[in-house]
Design a protein around this motif. Structure first.
Motif, PDB file in Angstrom:
ATOM      1  N   CYS A  16       0.880  -1.100   0.004  1.00 21.31           N
ATOM      2  CA  CYS A  16       0.021   0.031   0.046  1.00 21.31           C
ATOM      3  C   CYS A  16       0.823   1.454   0.101  1.00 21.31           C
ATOM      4  O   CYS A  16       1.769   1.494   0.678  1.00 21.31           O
ATOM      5  N   PRO A  17       0.571   2.182  -0.788  1.00 26.17           N
ATOM      6  CA  PRO A  17      -0.875   2.573  -1.825  1.00 26.17           C
ATOM      7  C   PRO A  17      -0.273   2.024  -3.119  1.00 26.17           C
ATOM      8  O   PRO A  17      -1.166   2.134  -3.995  1.00 26.17           O
ATOM      9  N   THR A  41      -0.583  -9.277  -3.284  1.00 26.67           N
ATOM     10  CA  THR A  41      -0.129  -9.748  -1.824  1.00 26.67           C
ATOM     11  C   THR A  41      -0.166  -8.972  -1.037  1.00 26.67           C
ATOM     12  O   THR A  41      -0.256  -9.532   0.158  1.00 26.67           O
ATOM     13  N   ASP A  42      -0.670  -7.853  -1.261  1.00 29.20           N
ATOM     14  CA  ASP A  42      -0.543  -6.789   0.159  1.00 29.20           C
ATOM     15  C   ASP A  42      -2.077  -6.974   0.505  1.00 29.20           C
ATOM     16  O   ASP A  42      -3.244  -7.079   0.107  1.00 29.20           O
ATOM     17  N   ASP A  48      -8.631  -1.627  -0.186  1.00 30.28           N
ATOM     18  CA  ASP A  48      -8.272  -0.546  -0.954  1.00 30.28           C
ATOM     19  C   ASP A  48      -8.765  -0.551  -2.521  1.00 30.28           C
ATOM     20  O   ASP A  48      -9.255   0.052  -3.092  1.00 30.28           O
ATOM     21  N   LEU A  49      -8.730  -1.695  -2.957  1.00 36.28           N
ATOM     22  CA  LEU A  49      -9.099  -1.930  -4.431  1.00 36.28           C
ATOM     23  C   LEU A  49     -10.519  -1.932  -4.497  1.00 36.28           C
ATOM     24  O   LEU A  49     -11.079  -1.310  -5.610  1.00 36.28           O
ATOM     25  N   GLY A  68      -1.384 -16.442  -0.826  1.00 37.74           N
ATOM     26  CA  GLY A  68      -0.542 -15.405  -0.268  1.00 37.74           C
ATOM     27  C   GLY A  68      -1.049 -14.098  -0.823  1.00 37.74           C
ATOM     28  O   GLY A  68      -0.653 -13.128  -0.539  1.00 37.74           O
ATOM     29  N   GLY A  69      -2.347 -14.048  -1.145  1.00 35.86           N
ATOM     30  CA  GLY A  69      -3.056 -12.760  -1.623  1.00 35.86           C
ATOM     31  C   GLY A  69      -4.076 -12.715  -2.180  1.00 35.86           C
ATOM     32  O   GLY A  69      -5.114 -13.639  -1.734  1.00 35.86           O
ATOM     33  N   HIS A  70      -4.611 -11.889  -3.241  1.00 32.96           N
ATOM     34  CA  HIS A  70      -5.931 -11.939  -3.813  1.00 32.96           C
ATOM     35  C   HIS A  70      -5.912 -11.639  -5.301  1.00 32.96           C
ATOM     36  O   HIS A  70      -4.861 -11.077  -5.811  1.00 32.96           O
TER      37      HIS A  70
END
Length: 77
Positions: A16-17, A41-42, A48-49, A68-70
């Motif tokens: 981020c960001p 992976t944040d 935020d997205l 590990g993420g989205h």
């Protein structure tokens, strides 16, 4: 970058960001209706997205958890 072959934007490893800033910039360069798949992976990207999509008028089609993420599937508004 069609529905059959959406563009995959790999933002894994960025914190981020940067995922939001880079996604916003990439979407600005695409025509309306284009599908963009963003991989992150944040952990904050899961908040935020979707907020960025709502603010900028894009459609968030899906959010999937990955190792590990989205993965976010976005249609440019």
């Amino acid at each position: 970058m069609t529905a059959e072959a959406p563009e995959i934007y790999d933002l894994r490893g960025l914190n981020c960001p940067l995922p939001v800033l880079r996604s916003r910039k990439r979407l600005a360069a695409l025509p309306s209706g284009t599908i963009l798949v963003v991989e992150t992976t944040d952990p904050l990207a899961s908040l935020d997205l979707p907020a960025m999509c709502m603010e900028d008028g894009h459609q968030l089609v899906s959010v999937e958890r990955t190792d590990g993420g989205h993965r976010f599937t976005i249609v440019k508004g």
